[in-house]
Write an enzyme that holds these catalytic residues in place. Structure first.
Site, PDB file in Angstrom:
ATOM      1  N   THR A   1      18.688 -39.557   2.732  1.00 53.24           N
ATOM      2  CA  THR A   1      18.769 -38.913   1.424  1.00 53.24           C
ATOM      3  C   THR A   1      20.080 -38.148   1.284  1.00 53.24           C
ATOM      4  O   THR A   1      20.714 -38.147   0.229  1.00 53.24           O
ATOM      5  CB  THR A   1      17.574 -37.955   1.229  1.00 53.24           C
ATOM      6  OG1 THR A   1      16.364 -38.724   1.183  1.00 53.24           O
ATOM      7  CG2 THR A   1      17.703 -37.167  -0.061  1.00 53.24           C
TER       8      THR A   1
ATOM      9  N   GLU B   1       0.817  -1.203   0.000  1.00 51.45           N
ATOM     10  CA  GLU B   1       0.000   0.000   0.000  1.00 51.45           C
ATOM     11  C   GLU B   1       0.857   1.261   0.000  1.00 51.45           C
ATOM     12  O   GLU B   1       0.580   2.224  -0.725  1.00 51.45           O
ATOM     13  CB  GLU B   1      -0.923   0.017   1.224  1.00 51.45           C
ATOM     14  CG  GLU B   1      -1.884  -1.161   1.295  1.00 51.45           C
ATOM     15  CD  GLU B   1      -1.351  -2.327   2.117  1.00 51.45           C
ATOM     16  OE1 GLU B   1      -2.151  -2.970   2.799  1.00 51.45           O
ATOM     17  OE2 GLU B   1      -0.114  -2.585   2.049  1.00 51.45           O
TER      18      GLU B   1
END
Length: 328
Positions: free
Chosen positions: A199, A55
């Site tokens: 992983t 704004e």
């Protein structure tokens, strides 16, 4: 369609440009329309944390042309002082006559107070313009503010029959370049990535976004312990309940988490009901699951009545691959 829809669509476009820099603040877009012609005289998007909100950016660009005009904004303007001043005061001081808002802000510091302050200043308020579209845009932020936890996305890249690694453990690359780039965008949109130690040991990933210089890089969290030489470092190592981890991350301003772990990590998050969305990249390839590793190898379902169901919300073609977005 609302007379303000076109301006709100432009505000949405502006907001999308703030997606990578705004969190933990919401990514917001704003447009100022001239009081007489309805032409756009100012526009802005949320800047990085500590800088201007959308704004204020739009009003600054509009200058004196904002007086008597309309401000169209995707999210309810803030009414409190944080790292920046309250947007409602800037709106009032600029002489705006009307504010058009898509959705209210559930943040406890705002939550209707912004609209109430504007109404008290005799500014006309129009709400719910393109509300459903903007809610979709802001889903992770709205979830975080409503629950205190990050919005959790689980990412999977698999063959058509659901394999994420072959019999010899190889997995690079199942999907093509466009899908992999899209996955890097997901990383950049997230404030934290969670992966299992298994992983890391098998693939030794860096887990960086690597979009362009200056791109926000998320925190890297490993479930378990990894080598000091692992490429994922610097990272956080965590051992404990997943819900406790999410509570802590939410309190630290993490709006979105991307779970990129292997089958056991993704399965554990899904089984615990901690995933809000699965992004599943499907390659036009077949592996056969008698020896290949299934994407959700650790997830168990005893009977059809306990099957975990969701809702497909998007299907995107990425080169030869397909991205499926599933709300869990």
């Amino acid at each position: 369609m609302s007379q303000w829809a076109a301006a709100m669509e432009r505000a949405r476009e502006l907001a999308s440009g703030a997606r990578l820099v705004a969190p933990p603040n919401p990514w917001v877009g704003a447009v100022v329309l001239d009081a007489h012609t309805g032409a756009v005289v100012g526009q802005g998007r949320t800047q990085a944390t500590g800088a201007n909100h959308a704004e204020v950016e739009a009003l600054a660009q509009a200058g004196s042309a904002a007086r008597g005009g309309t401000l169209v904004v995707t999210l309810e303007p803030c009414s409190h002082t944080g790292r920046t001043g309250p947007c409602v005061e800037a709106i009032i001081d600029a002489g705006i006559a009307r504010v058009v808002v898509a959705v209210g802000d559930p943040d406890s510091h705002v939550s209707g107070e912004g609209i109430a302050r504007l109404r008290a200043a005799n500014i006309e308020i129009v709400t719910d313009v393109l509300a459903d579209s903007v809610r979709e845009d802001l889903t992770p932020y709205l979830h975080h503010r409503a629950t205190g936890r990050p919005y959790v996305i689980a990412k999977v890249a698999a063959t058509l029959d659901g394999a994420v690694a072959m019999a010899d453990g190889s997995s690079q690359w199942i999907t093509g370049e466009e899908a992999r780039y899209d996955g890097h965008v997901l990383r950049a949109q997230s404030q934290a990535i969670i992966v299992g130690a298994g992983t890391v040991r098998s693939d030794d990933p860096t887990l960086t976004a690597r979009l362009r210089e200056g791109t926000y890089e998320p925190r890297r969290i490993v479930l378990g312990r990894v080598s000091e030489a692992a490429k994922v470092r610097p990272c956080e190592e965590y051992e404990g309940p997943l819900d406790v981890l999410l509570d802590r991350l939410g309190g630290e301003g993490v709006v979105q988490v991307l779970v990129e772990g292997g089958p056991s990590v993704v399965s554990s998050f899904v089984a615990a009901g901690l995933v809000q969305r699965i992004v599943w990249y499907v390659a036009p390839a077949l592996a056969g699951l008698s020896s290949a590793l299934p994407a959700l190898a650790s997830l168990e379902t005893e009977t059809i009545s306990t099957l975990r169901r969701g809702r497909f919300v998007a299907l995107t073609r990425l080169g030869e691959d397909i991205r499926l977005d599933l709300e869990v």
